[in-house]
Design a protein around this motif. Structure first.
Motif, short mmCIF file in Angstrom:
data_model
loop_
_atom_site.label_atom_id
_atom_site.label_comp_id
_atom_site.label_asym_id
_atom_site.label_seq_id
_atom_site.Cartn_x
_atom_site.Cartn_y
_atom_site.Cartn_z
N LEU A 263 11.29 4.68 -1.60
CA LEU A 263 11.07 5.57 -2.73
C LEU A 263 10.95 4.80 -4.04
CD1 LEU A 263 13.44 8.54 -1.80
CD2 LEU A 263 10.94 8.55 -1.81
N LEU A 264 11.77 3.77 -4.20
CA LEU A 264 11.72 2.98 -5.43
C LEU A 264 10.36 2.29 -5.57
CD1 LEU A 264 13.83 2.67 -7.62
CD2 LEU A 264 14.55 0.52 -6.60
N ALA A 269 5.20 2.01 -8.39
CA ALA A 269 3.73 2.04 -8.30
C ALA A 269 3.15 3.19 -9.11
CB ALA A 269 3.30 2.15 -6.84
N GLN A 270 3.82 4.35 -9.08
CA GLN A 270 3.32 5.50 -9.83
C GLN A 270 3.35 5.24 -11.34
OE1 GLN A 270 1.71 7.80 -8.58
NE2 GLN A 270 1.58 9.44 -10.10
N TYR A 271 4.38 4.55 -11.80
CA TYR A 271 4.42 4.16 -13.22
C TYR A 271 3.19 3.33 -13.57
CZ TYR A 271 5.34 1.12 -17.17
OH TYR A 271 5.19 0.42 -18.34
N CYS A 272 2.87 2.36 -12.72
CA CYS A 272 1.74 1.46 -13.00
C CYS A 272 0.41 2.19 -12.94
CB CYS A 272 1.76 0.30 -11.99
SG CYS A 272 3.19 -0.78 -12.17
N SER A 440 3.37 -3.51 -5.17
CA SER A 440 4.50 -2.63 -4.87
C SER A 440 4.32 -1.96 -3.51
CB SER A 440 4.66 -1.58 -5.97
OG SER A 440 5.82 -0.83 -5.77
N TYR A 441 3.10 -1.45 -3.26
CA TYR A 441 2.85 -0.80 -1.96
C TYR A 441 2.80 -1.81 -0.82
CZ TYR A 441 2.39 4.14 -2.99
OH TYR A 441 2.68 5.45 -3.31
N VAL A 445 7.26 -0.85 -0.46
CA VAL A 445 7.36 0.50 0.11
C VAL A 445 7.73 0.51 1.59
CG1 VAL A 445 6.03 2.59 0.62
CG2 VAL A 445 5.83 1.51 -1.63
N GLY A 446 7.15 -0.38 2.38
CA GLY A 446 7.46 -0.38 3.81
C GLY A 446 6.90 0.85 4.51
#
Length: 459
Positions: A263-264, A269-272, A440-441, A445-446
């Motif tokens: 989730l982190l 990633a969503q921030y970016c 990040s992904y 994320v995994g």
């Protein structure tokens, strides 16, 4: 004999129901309504950027002041995410979303009257406050979209559904940017706030007539309901209110969400990804006017091409992701591949620093926003991973991270412009965020799967 007749009759009814179900697409009408609301949402967010050049000249506002006024929306939007998500979980999307649409539209109308205040300090304070209130009112919107999609769509259709409502942000520019550019140039900058806000007030009442949960919708076909439920749709969403009220959200639950590496990674990633969105929503029209010497009307039409490419990319990303699931690829692969490819394309925004022609600028901006749209599957991912007990709150937390970008981007770019007098550094700053989202992904994320809350027994 009777049993045989019953079986025969039941089979006949089942056959008719299946036949009828192919013509019952209530969930797509619900999606169309969400698309319309989201387009309006982003149209209202963009009003200030479209009015920014004449408004700042008229009111004597410098780039740093405009940066802070741009950011006012996101301060409130971020603050309101977790409370907004909690309200959605407690009272349901229909009721909370209605008040959200009505209030953000009303505050947008009020912005059009700020110039009558006369005093510059009072005008700046009022602009900041009203944009703050617009952001606060809009805060339940995307968690509400996520809740409705999680309720109305099976997993195999959810990527497309989320891509459709998410791509409305680009379509909003296609619809509204030329219209708002025309209003500013032919009428006055105040008029776009009155027109867009008034439209939203009307649509808020249409929302009440259209939106229901799947189990309560007056026209939903039983087979469609079965399809949604069997496919992983949370068909009772927003209806089990008494149960939701009994099980109160605890801080330990939020701590569990923030402790999850998966989730982190999604939140960062969503921030970016939203950094690109907020550049487009705030400084992009100013960039076209001041850096590329376009008129306001030209900027309004020039913004259409990147927005249209973002819209097409958004739809394609969702369709391809869902197609990969139907081809029996893993959920993780199906969601990650479009995101990674999209973010890679988004870095092309930096190329705008090295070309001079307006055509080349629009081309590379369009390519960057196609990539951004293609990779914007964050809400589909959240519908896949959010714990069933906390869809609204999880979406609120996700959007809290994502829309912190709306605070950072306008202010940082305002300072970059004030210091360097150029957008070059600003475009590099935005492009770097696309790379961070990609990494990040890939590395954080995994595996993408529904997060299970660890519950403690209570008496």
């Amino acid at each position: 004999m009777e049993d045989s007749q019953v079986r025969h009759t039941t089979a006949g009814i089942s056959s008719v129901s299946k036949k009828t179900a192919t013509h019952t697409k209530t969930r797509f009408y619900i999606l169309a309504m969400i698309f319309l609301i989201t387009a309006l949402n982003y149209g209202d967010r963009a009003t200030l950027s479209m009015a920014a050049s004449p408004m700042s000249q008229d009111l004597g506002l410098d780039t740093i002041t405009m940066g802070y006024i741009f950011s006012a929306f996101s301060w409130a939007y971020v603050i309101g995410q977790i409370p907004g998500g909690w309200l959605l979980d407690k009272y349901g999307a229909k009721r909370i979303y209605f008040w959200s649409i009505f209030l953000w539209s009303l505050f947008t109308v009020f912005i059009g009257f700020t110039h009558y205040l006369g005093n510059t300090g009072l005008i700046i304070s009022s602009l900041f406050l009203l944009r703050f209130l617009v952001g606060l009112a809009e805060s339940p919107a995307f968690p509400g979209n996520s809740q409705v999609v999680a309720a109305w769509f099976p997993t195999k259709e959810r990527g497309t559904a989320a891509a459709v409502f998410n791509s409305a942000q680009y379509f909003a520019t296609v619809i509204f940017a030329p219209f708002m550019g025309w209003l500013v140039s032919q009428v006055h900058w105040q008029s776009i706030f009155w027109v867009m806000g008034g439209l939203g007030i009307v649509i808020s009442f249409i929302w009440l007539k259209v939106i229901y949960s799947p189990v309560n919708h007056p026209t939903v076909n039983p087979k469609e309901l079965e399809l949604i439920k069997d496919g992983g749709g949370l068909v009772n969403m927003g209806q089990n209110l008494q149960e939701n009220q009994k099980s109160k959200t605890k801080f330990s639950d939020i701590k569990q969400l923030l402790s999850s590496r998966m989730l982190l990674g999604i939140f960062i990633a969503q921030y970016c990804i939203n950094c690109l969105t907020y550049f487009f929503l705030t400084w992009f029209p100013v960039y076209l006017v001041k850096e590329r010497n376009m008129t306001i009307l030209q900027a309004g039409f020039a913004a259409v091409a990147p927005a249209l490419c973002g819209f097409i990319g958004g739809i394609l990303g969702g369709l391809i992701s869902d197609r990969l699931i139907k081809m029996n690829k893993s959920l993780t692969f199906a969601r990650k591949l479009p995101i990674i490819l999209g973010m890679l394309l988004s870095t092309s925004i930096v190329v705008c620093n090295y070309v001079d022609s307006q055509t080349a600028i629009i081309f590379f901006m369009s390519l960057a926003f196609f990539g951004k749209g293609f990779g914007s599957l964050g809400w589909a991912v959240m519908s896949d991973v959010a714990p069933k007990e906390m869809i609204g709150l999880s979406g609120g937390l996700f959007n809290t991270f994502g829309n912190t970008a709306g605070i950072v981007i306008p202010i940082v770019i305002g300072y970059i412009l004030s210091t360097t007098g150029s957008f070059n550094g600003a475009l590099v700053f935005v492009g770097i965020h696309a790379l961070i989202a990609l990494f990040s992904y890939i590395f954080l994320v995994g595996k993408i799967e529904r997060f299970q809350l660890k519950t403690t027994s209570s008496h």
